[in-house]
Design an enzyme around this catalytic site. Structure first.
Site, short mmCIF file in Angstrom:
data_model
loop_
_atom_site.label_atom_id
_atom_site.label_comp_id
_atom_site.label_asym_id
_atom_site.label_seq_id
_atom_site.Cartn_x
_atom_site.Cartn_y
_atom_site.Cartn_z
N SER A 161 0.71 -1.21 -0.13
CA SER A 161 -0.17 0.45 -0.14
C SER A 161 1.05 1.19 -0.36
CB SER A 161 -1.03 0.35 1.38
OG SER A 161 -1.04 1.08 1.15
N TRP A 225 -7.85 6.77 -1.24
CA TRP A 225 -7.96 4.94 -1.21
C TRP A 225 -6.79 4.88 -0.11
CZ3 TRP A 225 -10.26 1.18 -2.35
CH2 TRP A 225 -11.88 1.09 -3.05
N LYS A 228 -8.22 4.34 2.50
CA LYS A 228 -8.71 3.21 2.70
C LYS A 228 -8.37 2.16 3.14
CE LYS A 228 -13.56 1.36 0.30
NZ LYS A 228 -14.85 2.30 1.29
N GLU A 229 -7.23 2.06 2.62
CA GLU A 229 -6.84 1.00 2.45
C GLU A 229 -6.28 -0.05 3.91
OE1 GLU A 229 -5.03 1.06 -2.48
OE2 GLU A 229 -3.20 0.81 -0.62
N LEU A 230 -5.65 1.35 4.76
CA LEU A 230 -4.80 1.29 5.35
C LEU A 230 -6.14 1.00 6.50
CD1 LEU A 230 -2.75 1.53 7.47
CD2 LEU A 230 -3.55 4.26 7.95
#
Length: 295
Positions: A161, A225, A228-230
């Site tokens: 990420s 994003w 959001k990934e985290l």
């Protein structure tokens, strides 16, 4: 009138012929019964499941083996004997079938059942260890099933990420270093292709990755994003209680990280300025090895 010697001889021959015919009839009947019993035993055995490389026995065979083991006095020849009263009434009429099955399963050899209900046999080493082997096989099968479940649910060993602005300057080179490990990596540049719903692909990647290396820089902050990934990885980590998030600071301080993401304050981080990409790769390999040893 007294019988002549010829008549006596003829009568003797007829009796002998009848005796031999009756004997052959009994032998034929016994042969047919033995064949039918073997066929019945074989059909039962073939219907039993395999667990790993071990065939599980049917319930009645297990119960009879358990009784035999109770009668076993651990003699050198593994010889066991008894009478039909050793078995529950339900099995006394079918003890030949049960011993036939145990012989086919490889638990016993040379089973004999006599007219008055006495029986004798020799236990095999496999028969002596069956119940212990069964538990081990079930445990191994359970572990294998869990490993298979994990391997099918975790498509990637690691998800990288990062912010797009950090790709060319750092993340591409980190990806190449990790790739040399031979692990499966979710790296958007390599995974996404023309026409993909990129949002869904990324969400699927977060759900099917064993670990996530989060490259956190100032470019990472306040990006929809990346954050959001985290969030997705932290949610998974908190719900499973298993380490997933591996934070990697890039050109920021620990204080900047804690100020922006207090939730990461208790998680051990590493700094790209203090560790080379090769050293980071080695650290990740160690985490992956530890995870596989847990399976």
């Amino acid at each position: 009138m007294a019988k002549s010697s010829f008549e006596k001889a003829l009568e003797k021959q007829q009796k002998e012929a009848k005796r031999l015919a009756d004997k052959k009839q009994r032998e034929d009947r016994r042969t047919m019964e033995d064949a039918a019993r073997r066929e019945r035993a074989s059909s039962i055995i073939n219907g039993q499941p395999m667990v790993g490389n071990m065939r599980m026995m049917d319930a009645s065979a297990e119960e009879v083996l358990h009784i035999i083991l109770e009668n076993y006095e651990e003699n050198e020849n593994r010889y066991v004997s008894g009478d039909e009263s050793d078995f529950p009434p339900a099995y006394q009429s079918s003890i030949r079938l049960e011993l036939e099955k145990l012989s086919m399963y490889g638990m016993i050899s040379n089973p004999q059942v006599y007219v008055y209900g006495n029986w004798e046999l020799t236990l095999t080493l496999q028969g002596i260890s069956y119940f212990e082997d069964k538990e081990k096989a079930k445990e191994n099968a359970s572990a294998a099933a869990e490993l298979q479940k994990r391997s099918t649910s975790k498509k990637y060993d690691v998800f990288i990420s990062h912010a797009n602005k950090d790709k060319s300057e750092y993340v591409d080179l980190l990806y190449m270093a990790l790739k040399r490990l031979g692990v499966t990596i979710f790296y958007d540049t390599e995974v996404l292709s023309w026409g993909d719903n990129w949002k869904q692909v990324i969400l699927d990647g977060t759900a099917t990755s064993e670990f996530a290396i989060i490259v956190i820089s100032e470019n990472f902050f306040d990006r929809e994003w990346t954050e959001k990934e985290l969030h997705e990885f932290l949610e998974r980590q908190n719900s499973s209680g298993q380490k997933i998030v591996l934070p990697l600071l890039h050109n920021i301080t620990l204080d900047q990280l804690k100020g922006k993401y207090p939730v990461l304050g208790d998680i051990q981080v590493i700094d790209s300025g203090r560790f080379s990409k090769e050293e980071i790769t080695i650290l990740f390999a160690k985490e992956l090895i530890k995870r596989y040893k847990e399976l």
